[in-house]
Design a protein around this motif. Structure first.
Motif, PDB file in Angstrom:
ATOM      1  N   ILE A 100       0.835  -1.202   0.000  1.00 20.92           N
ATOM      2  CA  ILE A 100       0.000   0.000   0.000  1.00 20.92           C
ATOM      3  C   ILE A 100       0.871   1.253   0.000  1.00 20.92           C
ATOM      4  CG2 ILE A 100      -1.742   1.312   1.284  1.00 20.92           C
ATOM      5  CD1 ILE A 100      -2.650  -1.457   2.431  1.00 20.92           C
ATOM      6  N   ALA A 101       0.552   2.169  -0.890  1.00 18.60           N
ATOM      7  CA  ALA A 101       1.225   3.468  -0.944  1.00 18.60           C
ATOM      8  C   ALA A 101       0.320   4.505  -0.291  1.00 18.60           C
ATOM      9  CB  ALA A 101       1.492   3.859  -2.392  1.00 18.60           C
ATOM     10  N   GLU A 102       0.930   5.427   0.406  1.00 13.29           N
ATOM     11  CA  GLU A 102       0.193   6.549   1.002  1.00 13.29           C
ATOM     12  C   GLU A 102       0.730   7.836   0.420  1.00 13.29           C
ATOM     13  OE1 GLU A 102      -0.736   6.687   5.193  1.00 13.29           O
ATOM     14  OE2 GLU A 102      -0.009   4.618   5.410  1.00 13.29           O
ATOM     15  N   PHE A 103      -0.182   8.678  -0.061  1.00 11.95           N
ATOM     16  CA  PHE A 103       0.204   9.989  -0.565  1.00 11.95           C
ATOM     17  C   PHE A 103      -0.975  10.926  -0.393  1.00 11.95           C
ATOM     18  CE2 PHE A 103      -0.655   6.848  -3.741  1.00 11.95           C
ATOM     19  CZ  PHE A 103      -1.611   7.395  -4.578  1.00 11.95           C
ATOM     20  N   GLY A 104      -0.672  12.063   0.228  1.00  7.38           N
ATOM     21  CA  GLY A 104      -1.746  13.009   0.522  1.00  7.38           C
ATOM     22  C   GLY A 104      -2.794  12.351   1.394  1.00  7.38           C
ATOM     23  N   ASP A 105      -4.041  12.482   0.986  1.00 11.47           N
ATOM     24  CA  ASP A 105      -5.139  11.889   1.749  1.00 11.47           C
ATOM     25  C   ASP A 105      -5.641  10.595   1.101  1.00 11.47           C
ATOM     26  OD1 ASP A 105      -6.324  12.961  -0.492  1.00 11.47           O
ATOM     27  OD2 ASP A 105      -7.992  13.889   0.583  1.00 11.47           O
ATOM     28  N   GLU A 106      -4.732   9.875   0.455  1.00 12.02           N
ATOM     29  CA  GLU A 106      -5.122   8.654  -0.245  1.00 12.02           C
ATOM     30  C   GLU A 106      -4.158   7.519   0.058  1.00 12.02           C
ATOM     31  OE1 GLU A 106      -6.323   7.253  -4.771  1.00 12.02           O
ATOM     32  OE2 GLU A 106      -5.351   9.179  -4.472  1.00 12.02           O
ATOM     33  N   LYS A 107      -4.721   6.317   0.093  1.00  8.91           N
ATOM     34  CA  LYS A 107      -3.953   5.078   0.166  1.00  8.91           C
ATOM     35  C   LYS A 107      -4.354   4.265  -1.059  1.00  8.91           C
ATOM     36  CE  LYS A 107      -4.002   4.665   5.203  1.00  8.91           C
ATOM     37  NZ  LYS A 107      -4.409   3.772   6.314  1.00  8.91           N
ATOM     38  N   ALA A 108      -3.372   3.577  -1.669  1.00 12.17           N
ATOM     39  CA  ALA A 108      -3.681   2.817  -2.879  1.00 12.17           C
ATOM     40  C   ALA A 108      -2.773   1.608  -3.009  1.00 12.17           C
ATOM     41  CB  ALA A 108      -3.537   3.708  -4.114  1.00 12.17           C
ATOM     42  N   ALA A 109      -3.296   0.578  -3.691  1.00  8.27           N
ATOM     43  CA  ALA A 109      -2.530  -0.628  -3.985  1.00  8.27           C
ATOM     44  C   ALA A 109      -2.914  -1.092  -5.388  1.00  8.27           C
ATOM     45  CB  ALA A 109      -2.826  -1.714  -2.962  1.00  8.27           C
ATOM     46  N   TRP A 110      -1.915  -1.575  -6.140  1.00 13.56           N
ATOM     47  CA  TRP A 110      -2.128  -1.937  -7.545  1.00 13.56           C
ATOM     48  C   TRP A 110      -1.856  -3.411  -7.785  1.00 13.56           C
ATOM     49  CZ3 TRP A 110       0.063   2.446  -5.761  1.00 13.56           C
ATOM     50  CH2 TRP A 110      -0.497   3.661  -6.178  1.00 13.56           C
ATOM     51  N   PHE A 111      -2.598  -3.977  -8.740  1.00 13.28           N
ATOM     52  CA  PHE A 111      -2.400  -5.354  -9.165  1.00 13.28           C
ATOM     53  C   PHE A 111      -2.833  -5.456 -10.624  1.00 13.28           C
ATOM     54  CE2 PHE A 111      -6.649  -4.947  -7.457  1.00 13.28           C
ATOM     55  CZ  PHE A 111      -7.470  -5.724  -8.262  1.00 13.28           C
ATOM     56  N   THR A 112      -2.452  -6.539 -11.265  1.00 10.34           N
ATOM     57  CA  THR A 112      -2.890  -6.756 -12.646  1.00 10.34           C
ATOM     58  C   THR A 112      -3.828  -7.949 -12.698  1.00 10.34           C
ATOM     59  OG1 THR A 112      -0.969  -8.131 -13.130  1.00 10.34           O
ATOM     60  CG2 THR A 112      -0.793  -5.795 -13.686  1.00 10.34           C
ATOM     61  N   ASP A 113      -4.726  -7.913 -13.679  1.00  8.86           N
ATOM     62  CA  ASP A 113      -5.563  -9.078 -13.916  1.00  8.86           C
ATOM     63  C   ASP A 113      -4.776 -10.081 -14.755  1.00  8.86           C
ATOM     64  OD1 ASP A 113      -5.758  -8.199 -16.589  1.00  8.86           O
ATOM     65  OD2 ASP A 113      -7.864  -7.643 -16.439  1.00  8.86           O
ATOM     66  N   THR A 114      -5.388 -11.174 -15.120  1.00  7.66           N
ATOM     67  CA  THR A 114      -4.706 -12.211 -15.894  1.00  7.66           C
ATOM     68  C   THR A 114      -4.338 -11.750 -17.291  1.00  7.66           C
ATOM     69  OG1 THR A 114      -6.856 -13.078 -16.589  1.00  7.66           O
ATOM     70  CG2 THR A 114      -5.815 -14.112 -14.658  1.00  7.66           C
ATOM     71  N   GLU A 115      -4.878 -10.632 -17.733  1.00 10.99           N
ATOM     72  CA  GLU A 115      -4.683 -10.145 -19.091  1.00 10.99           C
ATOM     73  C   GLU A 115      -3.708  -8.978 -19.174  1.00 10.99           C
ATOM     74  OE1 GLU A 115      -6.383 -12.259 -21.283  1.00 10.99           O
ATOM     75  OE2 GLU A 115      -6.589 -13.111 -19.278  1.00 10.99           O
ATOM     76  N   GLY A 116      -3.187  -8.535 -18.018  1.00 12.00           N
ATOM     77  CA  GLY A 116      -2.238  -7.431 -17.999  1.00 12.00           C
ATOM     78  C   GLY A 116      -2.858  -6.065 -17.755  1.00 12.00           C
ATOM     79  N   ASN A 117      -4.161  -5.992 -17.523  1.00 15.54           N
ATOM     80  CA  ASN A 117      -4.789  -4.717 -17.181  1.00 15.54           C
ATOM     81  C   ASN A 117      -4.407  -4.349 -15.749  1.00 15.54           C
ATOM     82  OD1 ASN A 117      -6.550  -4.224 -19.564  1.00 15.54           O
ATOM     83  ND2 ASN A 117      -7.446  -6.164 -18.924  1.00 15.54           N
ATOM     84  N   ILE A 118      -4.020  -3.101 -15.542  1.00 13.52           N
ATOM     85  CA  ILE A 118      -3.624  -2.634 -14.210  1.00 13.52           C
ATOM     86  C   ILE A 118      -4.861  -2.121 -13.486  1.00 13.52           C
ATOM     87  CG2 ILE A 118      -2.192  -1.034 -12.898  1.00 13.52           C
ATOM     88  CD1 ILE A 118      -0.312  -1.002 -15.399  1.00 13.52           C
ATOM     89  N   LEU A 119      -5.095  -2.689 -12.303  1.00 14.02           N
ATOM     90  CA  LEU A 119      -6.245  -2.328 -11.477  1.00 14.02           C
ATOM     91  C   LEU A 119      -5.740  -1.797 -10.140  1.00 14.02           C
ATOM     92  CD1 LEU A 119      -8.311  -5.587 -12.103  1.00 14.02           C
ATOM     93  CD2 LEU A 119      -8.240  -3.530 -13.500  1.00 14.02           C
ATOM     94  N   CYS A 120      -6.584  -1.047  -9.461  1.00 18.34           N
ATOM     95  CA  CYS A 120      -6.182  -0.402  -8.207  1.00 18.34           C
ATOM     96  C   CYS A 120      -7.332  -0.446  -7.217  1.00 18.34           C
ATOM     97  CB  CYS A 120      -5.800   1.049  -8.521  1.00 18.34           C
ATOM     98  SG  CYS A 120      -5.420   2.067  -7.077  1.00 18.34           S
ATOM     99  N   VAL A 121      -6.998  -0.646  -5.956  1.00 18.07           N
ATOM    100  CA  VAL A 121      -7.939  -0.385  -4.862  1.00 18.07           C
ATOM    101  C   VAL A 121      -7.385   0.820  -4.132  1.00 18.07           C
ATOM    102  CG1 VAL A 121      -8.881  -2.723  -4.602  1.00 18.07           C
ATOM    103  CG2 VAL A 121      -6.821  -2.102  -3.352  1.00 18.07           C
ATOM    104  N   HIS A 122      -8.261   1.773  -3.837  1.00 16.53           N
ATOM    105  CA  HIS A 122      -7.775   2.957  -3.123  1.00 16.53           C
ATOM    106  C   HIS A 122      -8.814   3.448  -2.134  1.00 16.53           C
ATOM    107  CE1 HIS A 122     -10.139   5.228  -6.122  1.00 16.53           C
ATOM    108  NE2 HIS A 122     -10.082   6.221  -5.268  1.00 16.53           N
ATOM    109  N   GLN A 123      -8.325   4.218  -1.188  1.00 16.60           N
ATOM    110  CA  GLN A 123      -9.147   4.753  -0.108  1.00 16.60           C
ATOM    111  C   GLN A 123      -8.771   6.198   0.098  1.00 16.60           C
ATOM    112  OE1 GLN A 123      -8.352   2.686   3.591  1.00 16.60           O
ATOM    113  NE2 GLN A 123      -8.962   4.445   4.816  1.00 16.60           N
ATOM    114  N   ASN A 124      -9.768   7.032   0.232  1.00 16.95           N
ATOM    115  CA  ASN A 124      -9.540   8.420   0.634  1.00 16.95           C
ATOM    116  C   ASN A 124      -9.622   8.457   2.139  1.00 16.95           C
ATOM    117  OD1 ASN A 124      -9.352   9.298  -2.031  1.00 16.95           O
ATOM    118  ND2 ASN A 124     -11.553   9.531  -2.186  1.00 16.95           N
ATOM    119  N   THR A 125      -8.578   8.986   2.794  1.00 12.56           N
ATOM    120  CA  THR A 125      -8.542   8.959   4.253  1.00 12.56           C
ATOM    121  C   THR A 125      -9.127  10.206   4.849  1.00 12.56           C
ATOM    122  OG1 THR A 125      -6.279   9.816   4.220  1.00 12.56           O
ATOM    123  CG2 THR A 125      -6.560   7.423   4.375  1.00 12.56           C
TER     124      THR A 125
END
Length: 125
Positions: A100-125
């Motif tokens: 998880i990365a934290e920057f400003g008022d956001e936390k985010a984490a990235w992963f790829t699907d089986t096809e190479g698309n980059i997806l993200c889960v993020h939270q505004n704190t």
């Protein structure tokens, strides 16, 4: 008006069945339809995700979609438990701790699907 329209994000996939299994089994999304052209549609929040057959290399090198969540740590833990692998970064302007990365008022984490698309889960704190 477009501001009231339900949005479907279309993602390019080279193997529709492999991608379908990832979105259903790993992400836990519910498939709601199969379009006439074979696009698999999954329910996601107030919108949906369409997995559309595309040639290899059609995926973007940038984040294709993000899921805004209430608790990014919990989501990362649940997804990791389902076999999702998160990217880790150690760059001057982006560093992850426990995925998880934290920057400003956001936390985010990235992963790829089986096809190479980059997806993200993020939270505004």
């Amino acid at each position: 008006m477009l501001t009231d329209a339900k949005i479907t994000t279309m993602l390019p996939v080279t193997d529709v069945e492999r991608a379908r299994r990832f979105y259903a089994d790993r992400l836990g999304l519910r498939e709601i339809a199969v379009a006439g052209d074979g696009t698999r549609i999954f329910e996601a929040g107030a919108g949906s995700i369409g997995l559309r057959q595309a040639e290899p290399g059609a995926q973007s090198a940038q984040t294709a979609l993000t899921f805004l969540v209430k608790d990014v740590e919990r989501e990362v833990g649940e997804l990791t438990g389902r076999g999702v692998t998160f990217a880790d970064y150690d760059l001057p302007d982006l560093k992850t701790v426990d995925h998880i990365a934290e920057f400003g008022d956001e936390k985010a984490a990235w992963f790829t699907d089986t096809e190479g698309n980059i997806l993200c889960v993020h939270q505004n704190t």
